[in-house]
Scaffold this motif. Sequence first.
Motif, PDB file in Angstrom:
ATOM      1  N   PRO A 190       0.787  -1.245   0.000  1.00 27.05           N
ATOM      2  CA  PRO A 190       0.000   0.000   0.000  1.00 27.05           C
ATOM      3  C   PRO A 190       0.816   1.291   0.000  1.00 27.05           C
ATOM      4  O   PRO A 190       0.470   2.239  -0.716  1.00 27.05           O
ATOM      5  N   HIS A 191       1.894   1.350   0.785  1.00 27.94           N
ATOM      6  CA  HIS A 191       2.656   2.609   0.838  1.00 27.94           C
ATOM      7  C   HIS A 191       3.449   2.817  -0.436  1.00 27.94           C
ATOM      8  O   HIS A 191       3.564   3.934  -0.945  1.00 27.94           O
ATOM      9  N   LEU A 192       4.002   1.733  -0.960  1.00 26.43           N
ATOM     10  CA  LEU A 192       4.720   1.787  -2.231  1.00 26.43           C
ATOM     11  C   LEU A 192       3.772   2.247  -3.333  1.00 26.43           C
ATOM     12  O   LEU A 192       4.105   3.104  -4.153  1.00 26.43           O
ATOM     13  N   ASN A 193       2.568   1.665  -3.318  1.00 27.63           N
ATOM     14  CA  ASN A 193       1.581   2.002  -4.320  1.00 27.63           C
ATOM     15  C   ASN A 193       1.175   3.468  -4.243  1.00 27.63           C
ATOM     16  O   ASN A 193       1.081   4.149  -5.255  1.00 27.63           O
ATOM     17  N   ALA A 194       0.979   3.957  -3.018  1.00 24.53           N
ATOM     18  CA  ALA A 194       0.600   5.364  -2.822  1.00 24.53           C
ATOM     19  C   ALA A 194       1.714   6.278  -3.338  1.00 24.53           C
ATOM     20  O   ALA A 194       1.455   7.313  -3.967  1.00 24.53           O
ATOM     21  N   TRP A 195       2.943   5.904  -3.063  1.00 22.69           N
ATOM     22  CA  TRP A 195       4.098   6.678  -3.546  1.00 22.69           C
ATOM     23  C   TRP A 195       4.115   6.711  -5.065  1.00 22.69           C
ATOM     24  O   TRP A 195       4.277   7.772  -5.678  1.00 22.69           O
ATOM     25  N   TRP A 196       3.893   5.553  -5.683  1.00 21.10           N
ATOM     26  CA  TRP A 196       3.902   5.493  -7.144  1.00 21.10           C
ATOM     27  C   TRP A 196       2.773   6.340  -7.734  1.00 21.10           C
ATOM     28  O   TRP A 196       2.980   7.086  -8.694  1.00 21.10           O
ATOM     29  N   GLU A 197       1.589   6.242  -7.157  1.00 22.69           N
ATOM     30  CA  GLU A 197       0.459   7.045  -7.620  1.00 22.69           C
ATOM     31  C   GLU A 197       0.798   8.535  -7.528  1.00 22.69           C
ATOM     32  O   GLU A 197       0.509   9.323  -8.435  1.00 22.69           O
ATOM     33  N   ASP A 198       1.446   8.888  -6.430  1.00 20.94           N
ATOM     34  CA  ASP A 198       1.805  10.293  -6.192  1.00 20.94           C
ATOM     35  C   ASP A 198       2.816  10.785  -7.228  1.00 20.94           C
ATOM     36  O   ASP A 198       2.586  11.780  -7.919  1.00 20.94           O
ATOM     37  N   ILE A 199       3.928  10.086  -7.342  1.00 21.46           N
ATOM     38  CA  ILE A 199       4.984  10.616  -8.215  1.00 21.46           C
ATOM     39  C   ILE A 199       4.608  10.522  -9.690  1.00 21.46           C
ATOM     40  O   ILE A 199       5.014  11.377 -10.486  1.00 21.46           O
ATOM     41  N   SER A 200       3.776   9.535 -10.042  1.00 19.86           N
ATOM     42  CA  SER A 200       3.412   9.418 -11.452  1.00 19.86           C
ATOM     43  C   SER A 200       2.250  10.334 -11.823  1.00 19.86           C
ATOM     44  O   SER A 200       1.830  10.366 -12.982  1.00 19.86           O
ATOM     45  N   SER A 201       1.743  11.084 -10.858  1.00 17.41           N
ATOM     46  CA  SER A 201       0.720  12.066 -11.204  1.00 17.41           C
ATOM     47  C   SER A 201       1.322  13.465 -11.309  1.00 17.41           C
ATOM     48  O   SER A 201       0.619  14.443 -11.528  1.00 17.41           O
ATOM     49  N   ARG A 202       2.651  13.560 -11.175  1.00 17.24           N
ATOM     50  CA  ARG A 202       3.288  14.875 -11.282  1.00 17.24           C
ATOM     51  C   ARG A 202       3.196  15.389 -12.721  1.00 17.24           C
ATOM     52  O   ARG A 202       3.394  14.606 -13.670  1.00 17.24           O
ATOM     53  N   PRO A 203       2.934  16.666 -12.890  1.00 18.52           N
ATOM     54  CA  PRO A 203       2.818  17.232 -14.236  1.00 18.52           C
ATOM     55  C   PRO A 203       4.060  16.983 -15.097  1.00 18.52           C
ATOM     56  O   PRO A 203       3.934  16.731 -16.297  1.00 18.52           O
ATOM     57  N   SER A 204       5.250  17.037 -14.495  1.00 18.63           N
ATOM     58  CA  SER A 204       6.475  16.842 -15.278  1.00 18.63           C
ATOM     59  C   SER A 204       6.473  15.484 -15.951  1.00 18.63           C
ATOM     60  O   SER A 204       6.870  15.336 -17.108  1.00 18.63           O
ATOM     61  N   PHE A 205       6.007  14.477 -15.232  1.00 18.82           N
ATOM     62  CA  PHE A 205       5.959  13.120 -15.771  1.00 18.82           C
ATOM     63  C   PHE A 205       4.903  13.013 -16.866  1.00 18.82           C
ATOM     64  O   PHE A 205       5.170  12.513 -17.962  1.00 18.82           O
TER      65      PHE A 205
END
Lengths: 213, 241
Positions: A190-205
């Motif tokens: 769950p925490h890994l997943n939340a981190w991935w969701e967070d960083i992959s929703s960044r506008p730069s990405f």
Amino acid sequence: MGIVVLGSYLSPYSLRVLIELEELVVDYELKPVNIKQGEHRTPEFLKMQPFGQVPVLQDDDLTLFESRAITRYLAEKFDGQGTPLLGKSMKEKALVNQWVEVESQNYDRPLIAIVEQVVWKPSWGKTTNEEIVAAEMAKLEKVLDVYEAQLTKHKYLAGDFFSLADLGHLPGTHLLVNIGKKGAVFADRPHLNAWWEDISSRPSFKKTMAKTP
Amino acid sequence: MTQIFQSRRLQEYCSCSLQSNRPLCRLNYFLWQVEDFDLTLVDLKAREHFSPEYLAMQPFHQVPVFESGDFRLYESRAIVRYIAEKYKDAGPNILGSTLEEKALVNQWVDVEAHQFNDFAFAPWSMEYYLSWMMKRPLNEALVAPLYEKLGYFLDVAEKHLSKTKYLAGNFFSMVDLNIAPSLLRVSVLQPELINDRKNVKQWYESITSRPAFKKMLEVDEGWRFPYGPFTNEEAQKLRTS
């Protein structure tokens, strides 16, 4: 002249640099290198990068290669504009460096081995070696367990701030999870997943990936 | 150049096993230049690095770990960068002074890590170690292509070192520090890789004759191979003895 990146949208290492340039709000020119046609192995290219790899950065007189060296250089050069990526204190910087190394040594290796089998080989018309995938997934999952434990304590890898360490994971993980369809190992944590969701929703990405074919 | 500081004693968990000699040497090499530290040995053979106590410090069960007060750090390159940054005015500045110098140091550190160590040196030297330890013949089919890759890297270095004194420029830097212990191993196993390249040989002699490097060899009990450097003939004799 400005920043020029010689690279390929097919290369996660090139994408790492391009995502960072968006994060730092720096204009750049991408000069595509045709990997499929072996442009990275021509004598002209080898003069610039003797190991025949992308990306290569050109900034006026400076020619630089190795994606993590490039990202460190850009983060330092443009420190103060865009997103701060290196940490503030010496200890924060050290932890960022630690997790950049972890990504390079422990995460990237099994990940790229899996991506080669499940993404790149099929695209070249070759067969996936499922034994290799299974073996490398087992290695990767052990690493992901450590990440899960770390991300239970902090929002991001080096602490409670987004850094170069997190950014470095974006292109490879995208290939693994979104293209390679191996996201179950993230969903299980769950925490890994939340981190991935967070960083992959960044506008730069999102902005960078929108440009990929 | 050795300087002793009165600052806190540092603890560094390391191992003298051949497998981790590189990070051990790299760190000791630099630390001896700038700081007093305690060295705690981790017994990899006894799998001490898998103990719950160790995993609480380094969850990837790897050496080394650096501890100073309640600050803990792992990954040897991250540790070297931290120490280099902290003591950059006290010892040789191995990171580079300008933005461009730093960039080139970082580039070569990564080149050494990927093109030299990961693709070539580590598997190559591991095979020599295993054949020696398990008293079995060397797997020639394995080492031959790795030897070629080592040669290619050193050809690139040879060309580069005709322009600069050290790998990243005209100053001793982190990449020269990182590669020195590995090149020592190369000089024992297949010295012609170094001896047959004029600039590489000169640079190799320079980086391995530094006082901190010599001091590291004196106290590091983990080296089972004799030190070298050897001529091609001497090494051939050692390999066949």
